[in-house]
Design a protein around this motif. Structure first.
Motif, short mmCIF file in Angstrom:
data_model
loop_
_atom_site.label_atom_id
_atom_site.label_comp_id
_atom_site.label_asym_id
_atom_site.label_seq_id
_atom_site.Cartn_x
_atom_site.Cartn_y
_atom_site.Cartn_z
N TYR B 215 -35.40 4.54 21.55
CA TYR B 215 -35.83 5.08 20.25
C TYR B 215 -37.35 5.15 20.18
O TYR B 215 -37.92 6.11 19.69
N ARG B 216 -38.00 4.09 20.67
CA ARG B 216 -39.47 4.10 20.61
C ARG B 216 -40.02 5.31 21.38
O ARG B 216 -40.89 6.03 20.88
N ALA B 217 -39.47 5.55 22.55
CA ALA B 217 -39.94 6.69 23.35
C ALA B 217 -39.67 8.01 22.61
O ALA B 217 -40.50 8.92 22.60
N ALA B 218 -38.51 8.08 21.96
CA ALA B 218 -38.17 9.32 21.23
C ALA B 218 -39.12 9.52 20.05
O ALA B 218 -39.57 10.64 19.77
N TYR B 219 -39.44 8.42 19.35
CA TYR B 219 -40.41 8.51 18.25
C TYR B 219 -41.78 8.95 18.77
O TYR B 219 -42.46 9.76 18.15
N GLU B 220 -42.18 8.41 19.89
CA GLU B 220 -43.49 8.76 20.43
C GLU B 220 -43.57 10.25 20.73
O GLU B 220 -44.58 10.91 20.44
N THR B 221 -42.50 10.80 21.27
CA THR B 221 -42.49 12.24 21.54
C THR B 221 -42.56 13.03 20.23
O THR B 221 -43.29 14.02 20.12
N VAL B 222 -41.78 12.58 19.25
CA VAL B 222 -41.80 13.25 17.95
C VAL B 222 -43.22 13.26 17.36
O VAL B 222 -43.71 14.29 16.88
N LEU B 223 -43.87 12.11 17.40
CA LEU B 223 -45.20 11.99 16.81
C LEU B 223 -46.20 12.89 17.55
O LEU B 223 -47.07 13.51 16.95
N GLU B 224 -46.03 12.97 18.86
CA GLU B 224 -46.96 13.76 19.67
C GLU B 224 -46.71 15.26 19.50
O GLU B 224 -47.65 16.04 19.42
N ARG B 225 -45.43 15.63 19.38
CA ARG B 225 -45.10 17.06 19.40
C ARG B 225 -45.01 17.69 18.02
O ARG B 225 -45.08 18.92 17.91
N THR B 226 -44.81 16.90 16.99
CA THR B 226 -44.59 17.52 15.66
C THR B 226 -45.58 17.07 14.60
O THR B 226 -45.35 17.26 13.41
N SER B 227 -46.68 16.46 15.02
CA SER B 227 -47.73 16.16 14.05
C SER B 227 -48.70 17.33 14.07
O SER B 227 -49.41 17.53 15.06
N THR B 228 -48.67 18.12 13.02
CA THR B 228 -49.47 19.35 13.00
C THR B 228 -50.47 19.31 11.86
O THR B 228 -50.40 18.43 10.99
N GLN B 229 -51.36 20.26 11.86
CA GLN B 229 -52.38 20.35 10.80
C GLN B 229 -51.72 20.41 9.42
O GLN B 229 -52.12 19.71 8.50
N VAL B 230 -50.67 21.24 9.27
CA VAL B 230 -50.06 21.42 7.95
C VAL B 230 -49.02 20.35 7.63
O VAL B 230 -48.66 20.18 6.48
N ALA B 231 -48.56 19.64 8.66
CA ALA B 231 -47.53 18.63 8.41
C ALA B 231 -47.75 17.44 9.35
O ALA B 231 -46.95 17.20 10.25
N PRO B 232 -48.84 16.70 9.11
CA PRO B 232 -49.15 15.58 10.01
C PRO B 232 -48.23 14.38 9.79
O PRO B 232 -47.73 14.17 8.68
N TRP B 233 -48.03 13.62 10.84
CA TRP B 233 -47.31 12.36 10.72
C TRP B 233 -48.27 11.23 10.37
O TRP B 233 -49.43 11.23 10.80
N HIS B 234 -47.77 10.25 9.64
CA HIS B 234 -48.50 9.01 9.38
C HIS B 234 -47.62 7.88 9.87
O HIS B 234 -46.44 7.81 9.50
N VAL B 235 -48.17 7.00 10.68
CA VAL B 235 -47.43 5.82 11.11
C VAL B 235 -47.82 4.69 10.16
O VAL B 235 -48.98 4.26 10.13
N VAL B 236 -46.86 4.27 9.34
CA VAL B 236 -47.15 3.29 8.28
C VAL B 236 -46.67 1.90 8.72
O VAL B 236 -45.45 1.67 8.82
N PRO B 237 -47.60 0.99 9.02
CA PRO B 237 -47.18 -0.37 9.37
C PRO B 237 -46.32 -0.93 8.23
O PRO B 237 -46.74 -0.92 7.07
N SER B 238 -45.10 -1.39 8.58
CA SER B 238 -44.14 -1.68 7.52
C SER B 238 -43.51 -3.07 7.58
O SER B 238 -42.54 -3.35 6.89
#
Lengths: 284, 284
Positions: B215-238
């Motif tokens: 899952y961690r690897a899958a999340y890392e790919t998601v964060l790398e590939r789908t964080s865009t100017q108009v829809a950036p990802w935020h990783v929120v320490p939780s």
């Protein structure tokens, strides 16, 4: 089911209803000031949230129970305020608010209850109707949007519909937010005086207001004909916003308490799962 | 658009993401204690509610703007807590929460974005996705629910989809709620220890947990590939629930502030309406 002093005070006697005899500015069943009333509402928050979560949890084990709050009242009577201050106390995940607008062409091609059925909360939800099937016997009657025979048919259809819902596990709470014509004038004047509230005002509001006596008569018929054992109406004096919010909260709380909601029992072996968790391979 | 210290601290740098280097127990951009953090969240409530009402009011004059909050994270990371504590601060009338379950047969017969499109908030709403199209590149990848080629196609499809939404007036806020495996173990153990929380536990949760590195690897790919100017990802320490709730609130507040939401101007003659109200025939 034990009910609160407020619920007892708001219970409608059987027979004809004369709204002019019900004080819009009273706080029946509550012996306290405005600040007491606000504090009493906030004090309900924890129990309301707990019961709502139990209702939701029951959904996960297949229970069908749900609550439907029907809010009706003249323009400015405060449906929005109840949603914000009372419904806002419970977890938004468990709430479904359905706002009915003027019927679409597709909706008009069906019986008036068709779209209502589609707007019902699913199991586990507290649903709120902002406008409802009661438009179809209120504005429809006052504005002549349906023939008198059809309006007449609808009272019975509504009672049958609500009885069926009750049989399916829907607890129905119907509140008429009762304000005086003077109070409405003040609220409309406030909207006109405040640019941040102009968007809430519509010149048509004054046209509707001119039909006040006809609406009152239509409401009286609704209260007389559709207040049933399983889905009684409550006339909530609403000139005092704090009492209105408190009273709806109390009715909701009484209803949830009456459902005797327990936490679902585990459908797995708790000790075995605890052992699995303790003995799992390192995860990182 | 001016952003807050928290938003600045949560901005993801371009390039590969290594989640093991992002502290799950931190409170980046916030210099205060747990009680300070809780107070800061509550202090946002009034402004959040005001801006939400303006967004809603804009809807009445035909504006298309809406906000979409996408919450993602491992089991127990706290999506429900954010909904209760952060989204619970705004008027429930203006919120639409969409919970996506395992796809139905009808949904599976369409592209993975079909049901997402149908779950979007309408104009004026703050929509929240509890699960989302990101399941289709996370669990789908880890559990092999789709071929690798299809997973690969989806990253681009998601970016195109979100870019189109942004062009249509949807402000997208994406938050990954980031917890450690140890924190998850504690939260699962708490659920098992408390009968009022058994309903939240599923033995399958432990099976999923065994796939943590995948899952961690899958999340890392998601964060790398789908964080865009108009829809950036935020990783929120939780790991700190209070920081998680505060951070999502701050991101939402920044987003609403950035929309420069004004109250709609009256589309009627205010003085004329005031005169009509003053001169109306007696209503009672």
């Amino acid at each position: 089911m034990t009910t609160s002093a407020i619920a007892d005070a708001l219970r409608l006697p059987a027979g004809p209803v004369d709204l002019t005899t019900i004080d819009t500015d009273a706080a029946p069943g509550f012996d306290g000031s405005k600040s007491d009333g606000r504090a009493a509402l906030l004090a309900m928050g924890e129990e309301l949230a707990d019961l709502q979560e139990r209702l939701w949890a029951q959904r996960t084990v297949g229970a069908e129970r749900r609550v439907l709050l029907v809010l009706k009242g003249m323009d400015t009577s405060g449906k929005g305020g109840v949603l914000r201050h009372t419904i806002g106390l419970v977890d938004p995940q468990g709430v479904r608010i359905t706002s009915f607008k003027a019927p679409t062409e597709e909706e008009r091609a069906h019986d008036f209850l068709w779209r209502i059925e589609r707007g019902l909360p699913s199991a586990g939800f507290i649903g709120v109707f902002d406008r409802s099937h009661y438009e179809d016997v209120l504005i429809a009657r006052v504005r002549g949007l349906a023939e008198p025979d059809e309006i007449e048919r609808r009272y019975g259809a509504i009672n049958d519909f609500e009885a069926r819902l009750a049989g399916e596990g829907v607890s129905i709470v119907k509140c008429m937010l009762h304000i005086s014509a003077d109070e409405q004038r003040e609220r409309l004047a406030e909207r006109l005086a405040n640019p941040a509230k102009h968007w809430k005002y519509n010149p048509g509001d004054l046209d509707e207001r001119a039909h006040w006596p006809a609406y009152r008569a239509a409401y009286e018929t609704v209260l007389e004909r559709t207040s049933t054992q399983v889905a009684p109406w409550h006339v909530v004096p609403s000139d005092k916003k704090w009492f209105r919010n408190l009273a709806v909260g109390q009715l909701l709380l009484d209803t949830l308490r009456g459902l005797d909601l327990q936490w679902p029992a585990a459908d797995f072996d708790v000790a075995a799962e605890q052992q699995r968790l303790a003995q799992e391979a390192p995860v990182q």
